[in-house]
Scaffold this motif. Structure first.
Motif, PDB file in Angstrom:
ATOM      1  N   SER A  38       1.346  -4.311 -11.062  1.00  0.00           N
ATOM      2  CA  SER A  38       2.175  -5.320 -11.700  1.00  0.00           C
ATOM      3  C   SER A  38       3.631  -5.105 -11.276  1.00  0.00           C
ATOM      4  O   SER A  38       3.927  -4.283 -10.417  1.00  0.00           O
ATOM      5  CB  SER A  38       2.038  -5.259 -13.214  1.00  0.00           C
ATOM      6  OG  SER A  38       2.579  -6.429 -13.787  1.00  0.00           O
ATOM      7  N   LYS A  67       6.483 -12.016 -18.121  1.00  0.00           N
ATOM      8  CA  LYS A  67       5.465 -10.959 -18.069  1.00  0.00           C
ATOM      9  C   LYS A  67       4.143 -11.457 -18.660  1.00  0.00           C
ATOM     10  O   LYS A  67       3.068 -11.222 -18.098  1.00  0.00           O
ATOM     11  CB  LYS A  67       5.954  -9.727 -18.819  1.00  0.00           C
ATOM     12  CG  LYS A  67       5.040  -8.536 -18.711  1.00  0.00           C
ATOM     13  CD  LYS A  67       5.652  -7.317 -19.381  1.00  0.00           C
ATOM     14  CE  LYS A  67       4.759  -6.105 -19.199  1.00  0.00           C
ATOM     15  NZ  LYS A  67       5.376  -4.908 -19.783  1.00  0.00           N
ATOM     16  N   ASN A  68       4.221 -12.171 -19.779  1.00  0.00           N
ATOM     17  CA  ASN A  68       3.013 -12.736 -20.401  1.00  0.00           C
ATOM     18  C   ASN A  68       2.359 -13.783 -19.510  1.00  0.00           C
ATOM     19  O   ASN A  68       1.134 -13.835 -19.393  1.00  0.00           O
ATOM     20  CB  ASN A  68       3.343 -13.343 -21.765  1.00  0.00           C
ATOM     21  CG  ASN A  68       3.675 -12.301 -22.803  1.00  0.00           C
ATOM     22  OD1 ASN A  68       3.319 -11.133 -22.674  1.00  0.00           O
ATOM     23  ND2 ASN A  68       4.386 -12.710 -23.837  1.00  0.00           N
ATOM     24  N   TRP A  70       2.523 -13.952 -16.237  1.00  0.00           N
ATOM     25  CA  TRP A  70       1.914 -13.236 -15.121  1.00  0.00           C
ATOM     26  C   TRP A  70       0.557 -12.666 -15.547  1.00  0.00           C
ATOM     27  O   TRP A  70      -0.428 -12.778 -14.817  1.00  0.00           O
ATOM     28  CB  TRP A  70       2.852 -12.150 -14.625  1.00  0.00           C
ATOM     29  CG  TRP A  70       2.267 -11.266 -13.572  1.00  0.00           C
ATOM     30  CD1 TRP A  70       2.031  -9.931 -13.660  1.00  0.00           C
ATOM     31  CD2 TRP A  70       1.844 -11.642 -12.255  1.00  0.00           C
ATOM     32  NE1 TRP A  70       1.487  -9.455 -12.488  1.00  0.00           N
ATOM     33  CE2 TRP A  70       1.361 -10.494 -11.604  1.00  0.00           C
ATOM     34  CE3 TRP A  70       1.828 -12.855 -11.564  1.00  0.00           C
ATOM     35  CZ2 TRP A  70       0.862 -10.504 -10.312  1.00  0.00           C
ATOM     36  CZ3 TRP A  70       1.330 -12.871 -10.266  1.00  0.00           C
ATOM     37  CH2 TRP A  70       0.862 -11.704  -9.656  1.00  0.00           C
ATOM     38  N   ALA A  71       0.500 -12.078 -16.723  1.00  0.00           N
ATOM     39  CA  ALA A  71      -0.760 -11.506 -17.211  1.00  0.00           C
ATOM     40  C   ALA A  71      -1.826 -12.589 -17.366  1.00  0.00           C
ATOM     41  O   ALA A  71      -2.988 -12.388 -16.982  1.00  0.00           O
ATOM     42  CB  ALA A  71      -0.533 -10.783 -18.540  1.00  0.00           C
ATOM     43  N   MET A  72      -1.443 -13.751 -17.897  1.00  0.00           N
ATOM     44  CA  MET A  72      -2.414 -14.839 -18.072  1.00  0.00           C
ATOM     45  C   MET A  72      -2.852 -15.422 -16.727  1.00  0.00           C
ATOM     46  O   MET A  72      -4.032 -15.743 -16.537  1.00  0.00           O
ATOM     47  CB  MET A  72      -1.827 -15.943 -18.962  1.00  0.00           C
ATOM     48  CG  MET A  72      -1.654 -15.513 -20.410  1.00  0.00           C
ATOM     49  SD  MET A  72      -3.183 -14.891 -21.183  1.00  0.00           S
ATOM     50  CE  MET A  72      -4.220 -16.321 -21.105  1.00  0.00           C
ATOM     51  N   LYS A  74      -2.975 -13.807 -13.873  1.00  0.00           N
ATOM     52  CA  LYS A  74      -3.872 -12.812 -13.269  1.00  0.00           C
ATOM     53  C   LYS A  74      -5.254 -12.872 -13.920  1.00  0.00           C
ATOM     54  O   LYS A  74      -6.270 -12.795 -13.232  1.00  0.00           O
ATOM     55  CB  LYS A  74      -3.304 -11.400 -13.417  1.00  0.00           C
ATOM     56  CG  LYS A  74      -2.263 -11.052 -12.402  1.00  0.00           C
ATOM     57  CD  LYS A  74      -1.778  -9.622 -12.394  1.00  0.00           C
ATOM     58  CE  LYS A  74      -2.368  -8.652 -13.340  1.00  0.00           C
ATOM     59  NZ  LYS A  74      -1.816  -7.294 -13.242  1.00  0.00           N
ATOM     60  N   GLN A  75      -5.285 -13.018 -15.235  1.00  0.00           N
ATOM     61  CA  GLN A  75      -6.561 -13.091 -15.947  1.00  0.00           C
ATOM     62  C   GLN A  75      -7.346 -14.331 -15.512  1.00  0.00           C
ATOM     63  O   GLN A  75      -8.550 -14.252 -15.268  1.00  0.00           O
ATOM     64  CB  GLN A  75      -6.302 -13.125 -17.452  1.00  0.00           C
ATOM     65  CG  GLN A  75      -7.549 -13.068 -18.291  1.00  0.00           C
ATOM     66  CD  GLN A  75      -7.222 -13.011 -19.778  1.00  0.00           C
ATOM     67  OE1 GLN A  75      -6.194 -13.501 -20.226  1.00  0.00           O
ATOM     68  NE2 GLN A  75      -8.103 -12.408 -20.541  1.00  0.00           N
TER      69      GLN A  75
END
Length: 122
Positions: A38, A67-68, A70-72, A74-75
């Protein structure tokens, strides 16, 4: 933080397609700054500044919003890749998604999603 030390939730970010595209373009341009799999917090803070002029709704994006997101993203990417390799004949494209057609394909999709949702989102 509030007076009692309880952290208050940030307003929910609303992303438009141009913001998402520019956000990803920015991250690609600084991918050498990745920390493992990340990005560092400073990268997300800079990304928020980079896309600031593209906002059309919701609060100004913060590093935490980025950041949130990016996480979503990627998921979602990982879920699509997993689906593509789930079974022979499973299809995904960026225009029509899984493009479920017919009862047999729908059964495969529903079975896959029910397992993924229970495992990944429970």
């Amino acid at each position: 933080m509030s007076r009692r030390g309880v952290q208050q939730a940030q307003p929910k970010a609303q992303w438009n397609p141009n913001e998402i595209d520019s956000f990803l373009t920015y991250l690609i341009s600084v991918k050498s700054a990745m920390a493992g799999t990340s990005f560092k917090e400073v990268t997300f803070n800079e990304a928020a500044k980079y896309i600031e002029s593209l906002r059309t709704a919701g609060p100004v994006k913060t590093g935490a919003h980025c950041k949130n997101k990016w996480a979503m993203l990627k998921q979602t990417y990982n879920a699509i890749k997993s689906y593509q390799h789930h079974k022979s004949g499973c299809h995904w494209d960026n225009e029509r998604g899984a493009n479920i057609q017919g009862p047999a394909a729908e059964v495969v999709w529903e079975e896959y999603v029910s397992r993924k949702v229970r495992r990944d989102f429970a």
